[in-house]
Design a protein around this motif. Structure first.
Motif, PDB file in Angstrom:
ATOM      1  N   LEU A 188       0.824  -1.204   0.000  1.00 49.87           N
ATOM      2  CA  LEU A 188       0.000   0.000   0.000  1.00 49.87           C
ATOM      3  C   LEU A 188       0.862   1.260   0.000  1.00 49.87           C
ATOM      4  O   LEU A 188       0.515   2.261  -0.631  1.00 49.87           O
ATOM      5  CB  LEU A 188      -0.926  -0.003   1.222  1.00 49.87           C
ATOM      6  N   GLY A 189       1.982   1.217   0.712  1.00 51.30           N
ATOM      7  CA  GLY A 189       2.878   2.371   0.708  1.00 51.30           C
ATOM      8  C   GLY A 189       3.664   2.509  -0.583  1.00 51.30           C
ATOM      9  O   GLY A 189       4.107   3.607  -0.934  1.00 51.30           O
ATOM     10  N   GLY A 190       3.822   1.397  -1.319  1.00 50.93           N
ATOM     11  CA  GLY A 190       4.641   1.410  -2.527  1.00 50.93           C
ATOM     12  C   GLY A 190       3.907   1.632  -3.826  1.00 50.93           C
ATOM     13  O   GLY A 190       4.517   2.025  -4.820  1.00 50.93           O
ATOM     14  N   ILE A 191       2.582   1.377  -3.858  1.00 49.41           N
ATOM     15  CA  ILE A 191       1.859   1.544  -5.129  1.00 49.41           C
ATOM     16  C   ILE A 191       1.469   2.995  -5.381  1.00 49.41           C
ATOM     17  O   ILE A 191       1.126   3.366  -6.502  1.00 49.41           O
ATOM     18  CB  ILE A 191       0.599   0.651  -5.197  1.00 49.41           C
ATOM     19  N   GLY A 192       1.496   3.839  -4.345  1.00 50.00           N
ATOM     20  CA  GLY A 192       1.196   5.252  -4.547  1.00 50.00           C
ATOM     21  C   GLY A 192      -0.252   5.594  -4.236  1.00 50.00           C
ATOM     22  O   GLY A 192      -1.157   4.748  -4.364  1.00 50.00           O
ATOM     23  N   PHE A 193      -0.475   6.827  -3.829  1.00 46.66           N
ATOM     24  CA  PHE A 193      -1.798   7.254  -3.389  1.00 46.66           C
ATOM     25  C   PHE A 193      -2.782   7.420  -4.553  1.00 46.66           C
ATOM     26  O   PHE A 193      -3.990   7.297  -4.362  1.00 46.66           O
ATOM     27  CB  PHE A 193      -1.690   8.564  -2.617  1.00 46.66           C
ATOM     28  N   ILE A 194      -2.268   7.690  -5.742  1.00 43.06           N
ATOM     29  CA  ILE A 194      -3.153   7.794  -6.906  1.00 43.06           C
ATOM     30  C   ILE A 194      -3.816   6.449  -7.176  1.00 43.06           C
ATOM     31  O   ILE A 194      -5.020   6.373  -7.450  1.00 43.06           O
ATOM     32  CB  ILE A 194      -2.362   8.255  -8.147  1.00 43.06           C
ATOM     33  N   VAL A 195      -3.052   5.373  -7.062  1.00 46.20           N
ATOM     34  CA  VAL A 195      -3.588   4.030  -7.286  1.00 46.20           C
ATOM     35  C   VAL A 195      -4.568   3.651  -6.180  1.00 46.20           C
ATOM     36  O   VAL A 195      -5.630   3.078  -6.442  1.00 46.20           O
ATOM     37  CB  VAL A 195      -2.435   3.003  -7.360  1.00 46.20           C
ATOM     38  N   ILE A 196      -4.223   3.973  -4.927  1.00 45.58           N
ATOM     39  CA  ILE A 196      -5.122   3.678  -3.800  1.00 45.58           C
ATOM     40  C   ILE A 196      -6.453   4.387  -3.992  1.00 45.58           C
ATOM     41  O   ILE A 196      -7.529   3.807  -3.788  1.00 45.58           O
ATOM     42  CB  ILE A 196      -4.469   4.096  -2.464  1.00 45.58           C
ATOM     43  N   SER A 197      -6.388   5.656  -4.402  1.00 48.84           N
ATOM     44  CA  SER A 197      -7.606   6.429  -4.644  1.00 48.84           C
ATOM     45  C   SER A 197      -8.440   5.799  -5.756  1.00 48.84           C
ATOM     46  O   SER A 197      -9.669   5.696  -5.654  1.00 48.84           O
ATOM     47  CB  SER A 197      -7.248   7.874  -5.013  1.00 48.84           C
TER      48      SER A 197
END
Length: 454
Positions: A212-221
């Motif tokens: 979760l920390g490595g895929i980036g916040f754009i992907v999480i969103s």
């Protein structure tokens, strides 16, 4: 008066990359002062300033390399300073500054939005403040959840207050891909997560936090809004697919290479073999934690980890490396060339030419930086070539893994690694732009020429 001052000194107007560079430098130096104080060390004697500067840079750049034993050396004050630097460095100081501005209901100017765009590696300023709000919200929820779950697990073997503190510290450290741990402060415990090599709960929670920390916040969103719009951006599709492939390939390579190694996988149970191979595959690209002794791995595995560290995490995350999207474009270019195609196509979308040039440029600059620093350190440090290459790649990719060179570095070597971590966290292209006062544009084009390739 201030306007007249800016007219007399126009260089005071800094561009976004310059603001980011100076901001990180200021935070690193402030952190080094705090870590060098006697109150920051467990024995009250303080820390040599160069070592404090190294640790501050490692924490702010969310690398995890350490010249001292973090769990044993620092006091509670020193550990909290280190953790705050990790949090600020992981989310970005501009994100933290935006949080303060939002709390006090201050308007975010267009110039500040440009800086945030640069910091988040976003394509435009549109919706950047909304993204920052999501970043802060997601980070808090993920870190809090991770802290609670880890604290519950460790409360079975540690006092409740210690388990809770360890849960908070390691959740923040793991999610921000920093790699610092406190387990060496416990009696008869190895460092990092080596004690939990066979523990499915700790392994799975840690892997989820790293991913979760490595895929980036754009992907999480994108993932969180998928159930509403049933759509994922091209960026998210590429990041998720390539990250999944890298994790699977990495797990398989480590499992095969280390299966008969008596100092790594061979003594473990079947579950331990799979868990440790998977964990090391996930952690290698940016997190810096380990459940296996990295120095005991075969050289082929160590070199493979160097490649994984070089690729790194995703854009807009706290991880380093050339990024998985860059790697995907390079592989796509190779496949297109072999198949005789002019365009790189991913998920039925053509990749723009400027993205390809940027990917090639970023990769070549990164490769040259690692080569030059490895050559220099090979002449100043008394260590094996593979160990130095491993350390240099780890510092540049802010991965935090080490074969044991970091504590043995000379003063000159420490300064070079500090510089590497700083360049790796900002990115060489951003740093280059920060040193350029006025970018020049060509007003004409030369006639086309042809060069034989291959």
């Amino acid at each position: 008066m201030f306007k007249r001052f800016k007219k007399q000194f126009p260089f005071i107007r800094l561009n976004p990359p310059q603001v980011l560079s100076i901001g990180f430098i200021v935070i690193i130096f402030l952190g080094s002062v705090l870590l060098s104080l006697p109150i920051a060390s467990a024995d009250g004697t303080g820390q040599p300033y160069l070592d404090a500067l190294f640790m501050s840079a490692s924490a702010t750049c969310v690398t995890g390399l350490s010249v001292i034993n973090t769990g044993e050396f620092y006091s509670f004050f020193g550990e909290i300073v280190l953790l705050l630097l990790v949090q600020i460095g992981g989310l970005g100081f501009m994100t933290m500054a935006t949080l303060i501005a939002l709390v006090f209901r201050r308007k975010i100017t267009f110039r500040e939005r440009l800086i945030l765009q640069e910091a988040m590696n976003h394509n435009s300023t549109e919706g950047i403040v909304r993204l920052i709000r999501k970043v802060l919200y997601y980070s808090l929820i993920i870190e809090l959840t991770g802290a609670i779950l880890l604290a519950i697990r460790w409360s079975f073997e540690l006092p409740f207050k210690t388990a809770l503190y360890f849960g908070v510290f390691h959740s923040i450290s793991i999610f921000n891909n920093a790699g610092f741990d406190l387990f060496s402060s416990l009696k008869d415990r190895p460092g990092s997560l080596m004690h939990y090599v066979d523990d499915p709960f700790v392994n799975i929670i840690s892997i989820l936090l790293i991913v979760l920390g490595g895929i980036g916040f754009i992907v999480i969103s994108d993932l969180l809004t998928y159930r509403f719009n049933k759509k994922l951006s091209l960026h998210s599709k590429v990041v998720l697919s390539v990250s999944g492939i890298l994790i699977a390939v990495g797990c398989l390579v480590i499992f095969v290479f280390e299966f008969t190694n008596t100092q790594s996988l061979q003594p473990l149970s079947p579950t331990g073999k799979i868990l440790s191979s998977l964990f090391q595959s996930v952690s290698s690209r940016s997190a810096g934690l380990n459940t296996l002794d990295i120095g005991s791995l075969r050289q082929g595995t160590q070199f493979f980890i160097i490649i994984m560290m070089f690729i790194g995490a995703s854009p807009g995350s706290s991880g380093g490396g050339i990024k998985v999207t860059t790697f995907a474009i390079l592989v796509g270019a190779m496949i297109a060339m072999v198949r005789g195609k002019e365009d790189i196509v991913m998920f039925q979308r053509r990749i723009a030419g400027d993205r390809i040039y940027k990917a090639i440029t970023f990769t070549m600059i990164s490769f040259l930086i690692i080569v030059v620093f490895t050559m220099v350190l090979s002449t100043t440090e008394n260590f094996s070539f593979l160990g130095i290459l491993f350390e240099v790649t780890s510092a540049y990719a802010t991965a935090g893994m080490s074969l044991g060179l970091t504590p043995q570095l000379t003063s000159f070597g420490k300064m070079l690694i500090i510089l590497l971590m700083f360049i790796g966290r900002l990115g060489p292209v951003t740093l280059a732009f920060s040193l350029t006062i006025t970018p020049e544009k060509d007003h004409y084009r030369y006639p086309e020429g042809k060069i034989t390739i291959g």
